[in-house]
Design a protein around this motif. Structure first.
Motif, PDB file in Angstrom:
ATOM      1  N   UNK A 136      61.030  44.065 -93.878  1.00  0.00           N
ATOM      2  CA  UNK A 136      60.184  44.309 -95.045  1.00  0.00           C
ATOM      3  C   UNK A 136      59.067  43.275 -95.160  1.00  0.00           C
ATOM      4  N   UNK A 137      59.396  42.014 -94.967  1.00  0.00           N
ATOM      5  CA  UNK A 137      58.448  40.943 -95.290  1.00  0.00           C
ATOM      6  C   UNK A 137      57.742  40.317 -94.085  1.00  0.00           C
ATOM      7  N   UNK A 138      58.327  40.420 -92.897  1.00  0.00           N
ATOM      8  CA  UNK A 138      57.765  39.691 -91.766  1.00  0.00           C
ATOM      9  C   UNK A 138      57.234  40.600 -90.653  1.00  0.00           C
ATOM     10  N   UNK A 139      57.983  41.625 -90.315  1.00  0.00           N
ATOM     11  CA  UNK A 139      57.649  42.445 -89.146  1.00  0.00           C
ATOM     12  C   UNK A 139      56.359  43.242 -89.361  1.00  0.00           C
ATOM     13  N   UNK A 140      55.569  43.349 -88.288  1.00  0.00           N
ATOM     14  CA  UNK A 140      54.355  44.175 -88.278  1.00  0.00           C
ATOM     15  C   UNK A 140      54.467  45.327 -87.279  1.00  0.00           C
ATOM     16  N   UNK A 141      55.656  45.487 -86.695  1.00  0.00           N
ATOM     17  CA  UNK A 141      55.864  46.525 -85.677  1.00  0.00           C
ATOM     18  C   UNK A 141      55.862  47.906 -86.324  1.00  0.00           C
ATOM     19  N   UNK A 142      55.447  48.907 -85.528  1.00  0.00           N
ATOM     20  CA  UNK A 142      55.488  50.274 -86.025  1.00  0.00           C
ATOM     21  C   UNK A 142      56.902  50.835 -85.886  1.00  0.00           C
ATOM     22  N   UNK A 143      57.096  52.056 -86.421  1.00  0.00           N
ATOM     23  CA  UNK A 143      58.437  52.650 -86.450  1.00  0.00           C
ATOM     24  C   UNK A 143      59.007  52.839 -85.059  1.00  0.00           C
ATOM     25  N   UNK A 144      58.211  53.385 -84.140  1.00  0.00           N
ATOM     26  CA  UNK A 144      58.714  53.680 -82.789  1.00  0.00           C
ATOM     27  C   UNK A 144      59.183  52.419 -82.072  1.00  0.00           C
ATOM     28  N   UNK A 145      58.447  51.330 -82.251  1.00  0.00           N
ATOM     29  CA  UNK A 145      58.821  50.081 -81.588  1.00  0.00           C
ATOM     30  C   UNK A 145      60.131  49.541 -82.143  1.00  0.00           C
ATOM     31  N   UNK A 146      60.276  49.567 -83.465  1.00  0.00           N
ATOM     32  CA  UNK A 146      61.515  49.064 -84.088  1.00  0.00           C
ATOM     33  C   UNK A 146      62.694  49.956 -83.718  1.00  0.00           C
ATOM     34  N   UNK A 147      62.487  51.284 -83.763  1.00  0.00           N
ATOM     35  CA  UNK A 147      63.565  52.213 -83.410  1.00  0.00           C
ATOM     36  C   UNK A 147      64.007  52.004 -81.969  1.00  0.00           C
ATOM     37  N   UNK A 148      63.042  51.821 -81.077  1.00  0.00           N
ATOM     38  CA  UNK A 148      63.366  51.598 -79.666  1.00  0.00           C
ATOM     39  C   UNK A 148      64.177  50.326 -79.487  1.00  0.00           C
ATOM     40  N   UNK A 149      63.818  49.282 -80.209  1.00  0.00           N
ATOM     41  CA  UNK A 149      64.555  48.020 -80.127  1.00  0.00           C
ATOM     42  C   UNK A 149      65.984  48.186 -80.629  1.00  0.00           C
TER      43      UNK A 149
END
Length: 262
Positions: A136-149
């Motif tokens: 919520x406060x730190x990450x700037x990644x998009x949805x696909x990148x976070x989901x992939x991780x």
């Protein structure tokens, strides 16, 4: 592919160069596994010769487990105890997923109930989970990148371990009745031998004891390992549900981040 740019998220998921990951598909077997298997089978035969049938089957079970797991047998039981005795998955990351989902369930419930427009009003809730706080406060990644991780580090890794553990438990559950059956056959043979000439009641009793006890202990071990296997199968199915919940929460977070940053 994992995006190494988001170091904080990878650190939270313990995906670091120092991370010690067990490749469960390659553990066990080999010369040492065969030696351990033979040793514990010999020990089991020795215990059976002195009528310690329960400990005999226990030795055989330990030998089979060591053949399949080698020195990772302690990690195996530690992970299973976490999955069976606690409201947790068998990997710390998947357990983090449960905490993340519970946190975001509470946040989204209050968000829609109170018709809020910003996530900043839920700092105390969001900060209960290190993953939700970061996303919520730190990450700037998009949805696909976070989901992939999440899919690579949490879902795939945990699903692979569940599948391997279930396979080991099912193997033991299938073998132990056969071990009991072998004892049953030996017991019946002993009874038949005693009936060849003069009937020896003590030999008949010993033969029947061997036949009945080995069958009983084999069935007990089979039932125990089958119950553990069923529990892990339920947990594996729950992992699918938890990951789908997680993706819904990630959509919510990414969308609200966009509206906040506009």
């Amino acid at each position: 592919m994992l995006n190494p740019g988001n170091r904080r998220l990878l650190d939270l998921l313990d995906y670091t160069p120092k991370r010690k990951r067990v490749n469960w598909t390659t553990v066990g077997g080999g010369i040492r596994g065969i030696i351990l298997l033979i040793f514990f089978f010999a020990l089991g035969a020795l215990l059976a010769s002195i009528n310690e049938y329960f400990f005999s089957i226990t030795a055989l079970v330990i030998g089979i487990l060591l053949y399949n797991l080698d020195s990772h047998i302690f990690i195996f039981f530690e992970r299973i105890s976490a999955g069976v005795l606690k409201n947790a998955h068998i990997t710390p990351n998947a357990t983090q997923l449960i905490e993340f989902n519970n946190t975001m369930d509470a946040v989204e419930h209050d968000y829609y109930l109170n018709n809020m427009s910003q996530l900043n009003d839920f700092d105390s809730l969001i900060n209960k989970s290190s993953l939700s706080s970061h996303l919520v406060y730190e990450s700037k990644e998009d949805f696909d990148t976070i989901e992939n991780t999440f899919e690579n580090i949490i879902y795939n890794d945990t699903h692979e371990i569940y599948t391997f553990f279930i396979s080991v438990l099912d193997t033991i559950a299938g073998i132990t009745p056969l071990i009991g059956l072998i004892g049953t056959v030996f017991g019946i043979v002993q009874v038949l031998k005693s009936m060849g000439g003069s009937v020896d009641d003590s030999m008949i009793t010993a033969g029947m004891a061997l036949a009945m006890k080995t069958t009983l202990y084999g069935a007990i071990y089979s039932a125990l390992f089958k119950i553990l296997s069923m529990r892990l199968k339920i947990k594996r199915d729950a992992l699918d549900y938890d990951f789908e919940r997680c993706k819904n929460h990630l959509h919510f977070i990414v969308n609200k981040r966009k509206s906040r940053d506009v």
